[in-house]
Motif scaffolding. Structure first.
Motif, PDB file in Angstrom:
ATOM      1  N   UNK A   1       0.942  -1.231  -0.403  1.00  0.00           N
ATOM      2  CA  UNK A   1       0.397  -0.031   0.260  1.00  0.00           C
ATOM      3  C   UNK A   1       1.108   0.891  -0.126  1.00  0.00           C
ATOM      4  N   UNK A   2       0.449   2.364  -0.666  1.00  0.00           N
ATOM      5  CA  UNK A   2       0.874   3.334  -0.551  1.00  0.00           C
ATOM      6  C   UNK A   2      -0.027   4.296   0.132  1.00  0.00           C
ATOM      7  N   UNK A   3      -0.154   5.045   1.161  1.00  0.00           N
ATOM      8  CA  UNK A   3      -1.524   5.810   1.648  1.00  0.00           C
ATOM      9  C   UNK A   3      -1.846   7.018   1.372  1.00  0.00           C
ATOM     10  N   UNK A   4       0.034   7.743   0.845  1.00  0.00           N
ATOM     11  CA  UNK A   4      -0.430   8.515   0.725  1.00  0.00           C
ATOM     12  C   UNK A   4      -0.468   9.111  -0.852  1.00  0.00           C
ATOM     13  N   UNK A   5      -1.303   7.982  -2.031  1.00  0.00           N
ATOM     14  CA  UNK A   5      -0.844   8.770  -3.488  1.00  0.00           C
ATOM     15  C   UNK A   5      -1.946   9.660  -3.524  1.00  0.00           C
ATOM     16  N   UNK A   6      -2.970   9.494  -2.728  1.00  0.00           N
ATOM     17  CA  UNK A   6      -4.127  10.738  -3.163  1.00  0.00           C
ATOM     18  C   UNK A   6      -3.553  12.185  -2.652  1.00  0.00           C
ATOM     19  N   UNK A   7      -3.006  12.372  -1.917  1.00  0.00           N
ATOM     20  CA  UNK A   7      -2.496  13.467  -1.393  1.00  0.00           C
ATOM     21  C   UNK A   7      -1.723  13.408  -2.030  1.00  0.00           C
ATOM     22  N   UNK A   8      -0.926  13.157  -2.485  1.00  0.00           N
ATOM     23  CA  UNK A   8       0.076  13.459  -3.017  1.00  0.00           C
ATOM     24  C   UNK A   8      -0.188  13.796  -4.678  1.00  0.00           C
ATOM     25  N   UNK A   9      -1.556  13.614  -4.693  1.00  0.00           N
ATOM     26  CA  UNK A   9      -1.306  13.325  -6.767  1.00  0.00           C
ATOM     27  C   UNK A   9      -1.345  12.118  -7.022  1.00  0.00           C
ATOM     28  N   UNK A  10      -0.927  11.576  -6.742  1.00  0.00           N
ATOM     29  CA  UNK A  10      -0.741   9.676  -7.913  1.00  0.00           C
ATOM     30  C   UNK A  10      -2.134   9.182  -8.462  1.00  0.00           C
ATOM     31  N   UNK A  11      -2.242   9.612  -9.175  1.00  0.00           N
ATOM     32  CA  UNK A  11      -3.135   9.425 -10.521  1.00  0.00           C
ATOM     33  C   UNK A  11      -2.901   7.875 -11.078  1.00  0.00           C
ATOM     34  N   UNK A  12      -2.147   7.292 -11.584  1.00  0.00           N
ATOM     35  CA  UNK A  12      -1.831   5.158 -12.215  1.00  0.00           C
ATOM     36  C   UNK A  12      -1.262   4.739 -10.959  1.00  0.00           C
TER      37      UNK A  12
END
Length: 129
Positions: free
Chosen positions: A97-108
């Motif tokens: 898991x990468x819990x910060x994906x949305x917070x960092x704007x990782x869209x893929x």
């Protein structure tokens, strides 16, 4: 996030199997999720990934067309549906898991080992010939 895999087991060539990963914590919906596997004596390799919003998925070439990754944010669960299993699919499968994906704007979806922050303990999948 704490990740717990389940659903591994012993199957025969051509069978199907579904493994799941239950995540704790409130950040699941914003987390990019992935599955990796490690066969005995080999390095851990990417299998499948899904973005935090679910619209982006990546698969390793070796499983493309046979495996499907999905997520259920209501249940904090990510699932890997594996069809037409082969002996070379035998490995310990790990949820990541990468819990910060949305917070960092990782869209893929993410397919790089080092980009994931949290890991489960793994579940064994054995495919007999």
């Amino acid at each position: 996030a704490q990740l717990v895999e389940s659903g591994g087991g012993l199957v025969h060539t051509g069978d199907s199997l579904r493994i799941s990963c239950a995540a704790s914590g409130r950040t699941f919906s914003g987390s990019a999720m992935g599955w990796f596997r490690q066969a005995r004596g080999k390095e851990r390799e990417f299998v499948a990934g899904i973005s935090w919003h679910g619209h982006s998925r990546y698969y390793a070439d070796s499983v493309k067309g046979r495996f499907t990754i999905s997520r259920d944010d209501a249940k904090n669960t990510v699932t890997l549906e594996m069809n037409r299993l082969k002996p070379e699919d035998t490995a310990v499968y790990y949820c990541a898991a990468k819990p910060t994906a949305q917070a960092l704007g990782v869209m893929t979806a993410i397919r790089t080992y080092d980009d994931y922050d949290d890991w489960g303990q793994g579940t064994q999948v054995t495919v007999s010939s």
